[in-house]
Design a protein around this motif. Sequence first.
Motif, mmCIF file in Angstrom:
data_model
loop_
_atom_site.group_PDB
_atom_site.id
_atom_site.type_symbol
_atom_site.label_atom_id
_atom_site.label_comp_id
_atom_site.label_asym_id
_atom_site.label_seq_id
_atom_site.Cartn_x
_atom_site.Cartn_y
_atom_site.Cartn_z
ATOM 1 N N GLY A 123 4.974 -2.636 11.163
ATOM 2 C CA GLY A 123 6.013 -2.532 12.186
ATOM 3 C C GLY A 123 5.472 -2.784 13.574
ATOM 4 O O GLY A 123 6.106 -3.476 14.390
ATOM 5 N N TRP A 124 4.288 -2.228 13.836
ATOM 6 C CA TRP A 124 3.651 -2.442 15.133
ATOM 7 C C TRP A 124 3.306 -3.913 15.332
ATOM 8 O O TRP A 124 3.550 -4.493 16.397
ATOM 9 C CB TRP A 124 2.403 -1.575 15.244
ATOM 10 N N ALA A 125 2.763 -4.564 14.297
ATOM 11 C CA ALA A 125 2.396 -5.969 14.397
ATOM 12 C C ALA A 125 3.613 -6.847 14.652
ATOM 13 O O ALA A 125 3.576 -7.762 15.495
ATOM 14 C CB ALA A 125 1.679 -6.417 13.120
ATOM 15 N N ASN A 126 4.705 -6.571 13.953
ATOM 16 C CA ASN A 126 5.909 -7.374 14.132
ATOM 17 C C ASN A 126 6.539 -7.157 15.511
ATOM 18 O O ASN A 126 7.030 -8.103 16.138
ATOM 19 C CB ASN A 126 6.918 -7.061 13.021
ATOM 20 N N LEU A 127 6.510 -5.924 15.983
ATOM 21 C CA LEU A 127 7.026 -5.633 17.322
ATOM 22 C C LEU A 127 6.172 -6.311 18.384
ATOM 23 O O LEU A 127 6.695 -6.920 19.332
ATOM 24 C CB LEU A 127 7.054 -4.122 17.543
ATOM 25 N N GLY A 186 0.823 -1.204 0.000
ATOM 26 C CA GLY A 186 0.000 0.000 0.000
ATOM 27 C C GLY A 186 0.855 1.251 0.000
ATOM 28 O O GLY A 186 2.061 1.207 0.249
ATOM 29 N N ARG A 187 0.226 2.375 -0.282
ATOM 30 C CA ARG A 187 0.939 3.637 -0.371
ATOM 31 C C ARG A 187 1.027 4.331 0.976
ATOM 32 O O ARG A 187 0.201 4.131 1.848
ATOM 33 C CB ARG A 187 0.245 4.562 -1.376
ATOM 34 N N GLY A 188 2.042 5.161 1.103
ATOM 35 C CA GLY A 188 2.175 5.979 2.291
ATOM 36 C C GLY A 188 2.829 5.259 3.453
ATOM 37 O O GLY A 188 3.263 4.104 3.362
ATOM 38 N N ALA A 189 2.855 5.958 4.587
ATOM 39 C CA ALA A 189 3.537 5.440 5.773
ATOM 40 C C ALA A 189 2.666 4.504 6.604
ATOM 41 O O ALA A 189 3.187 3.684 7.363
ATOM 42 C CB ALA A 189 4.000 6.616 6.639
ATOM 43 N N TRP A 190 1.336 4.628 6.469
ATOM 44 C CA TRP A 190 0.438 3.869 7.338
ATOM 45 C C TRP A 190 0.637 2.358 7.259
ATOM 46 O O TRP A 190 0.740 1.692 8.303
ATOM 47 C CB TRP A 190 -1.006 4.249 7.033
ATOM 48 N N PRO A 191 0.730 1.751 6.071
ATOM 49 C CA PRO A 191 0.956 0.299 6.031
ATOM 50 C C PRO A 191 2.255 -0.112 6.717
ATOM 51 O O PRO A 191 2.303 -1.131 7.417
ATOM 52 C CB PRO A 191 0.993 -0.001 4.531
ATOM 53 N N LYS A 192 3.320 0.654 6.524
ATOM 54 C CA LYS A 192 4.602 0.331 7.160
ATOM 55 C C LYS A 192 4.498 0.445 8.670
ATOM 56 O O LYS A 192 5.061 -0.387 9.412
ATOM 57 C CB LYS A 192 5.707 1.247 6.625
ATOM 58 N N LEU A 193 3.799 1.469 9.156
ATOM 59 C CA LEU A 193 3.633 1.640 10.600
ATOM 60 C C LEU A 193 2.836 0.493 11.206
ATOM 61 O O LEU A 193 3.190 -0.040 12.270
ATOM 62 C CB LEU A 193 2.949 2.980 10.893
ATOM 63 N N ARG A 194 1.758 0.100 10.535
ATOM 64 C CA ARG A 194 0.938 -0.998 11.041
ATOM 65 C C ARG A 194 1.704 -2.308 11.046
ATOM 66 O O ARG A 194 1.628 -3.087 11.996
ATOM 67 C CB ARG A 194 -0.338 -1.153 10.200
#
Length: 226
Positions: free
Chosen positions: A127-131, A117-125
Motif C-alpha cells: 500500500g505504501w509503495a503504490n501510494l 505473504g502472511r499478516g498485515a506487513w506485506p499489505k502495508l508495504r
Amino acid sequence: MRAPITVIIPTLDAERVLPATMSALMEGLEAGLIRELVLSDGGSMDTTPDLADAAGAVWITGPRSRGGQLRRGAEVARGDWLLFLRAGMVLHPGWAKEMRAAISEPGAYYFYLRLGGRGAWPKLRAGWANLRARVFGLAYGNQGLLIDIATYGTTGGFADAPRFEDVAMARALSGRLRSLPVTAETQARGSAAVVRHDASALRLVWRRFQVMLSSDPRARAETLPH
C-alpha cells in the motif's frame, strides 16, 4: 509485424522463482507482444542457465550488480519497448491487453504492486509503495517498468549499481512515469536491505513534499533531484 517488447530480467540463482515469472509471460507471447526474453545473469550456480535454455531466452552474463545486469540486458535488446521485471514477479492475467493499449504512444509505465505473504506487513508495504508511486511518481523495481527505447535512452540507462538502481531510474523519469492497471505480484521479503530501500524512498518522498510546499523557486530548484 515484429513483436514490440523485449522482456529483461536480472537473475542470480533464480531457479525457484523464475518459472512462475516466465509462465505468466505466456499471455504476452500468445498475444504477439513479446519479441524476446533476455535473462541477464550475475553468476548463477544453480539451474537458472538450464531454465533460460529451455525457454529459448537470450542469456548474457556479467558481474553481479542488478543495475549493471539491467543495463546489459537493455544493450542487447532488439524490441522497441523494454519490459523490466524481477525474477519471481508474476503479472496477473489481463496484462497483455493493457500493455498493447499503452504502447500506442511513447511513455514509461509502472504496475500496481501486490506482495504475497502472511499478516498485515506485506499489505502495508504494498500500500505504501503504490501510494508513493501515485502521489510522488517514485515507482521502484518491484513495480516493474515498461518503457519505450527512446524514452529509456533519455535517462542514460540504469546505473551500474548493486542496489538502488531503481531509485535512480525513478528520479531520472521524474514527472514522466504513469501507472498501468496491471498487477505485479511478488513475495514479501523482510531483510535489512528492504528496510534500507524503504528508508531511501521515505527520504525522497520527504524531499518531494518540501518541493511541493516551497514557494521559493530557488529552493525548489535546489531540492529537486538531478
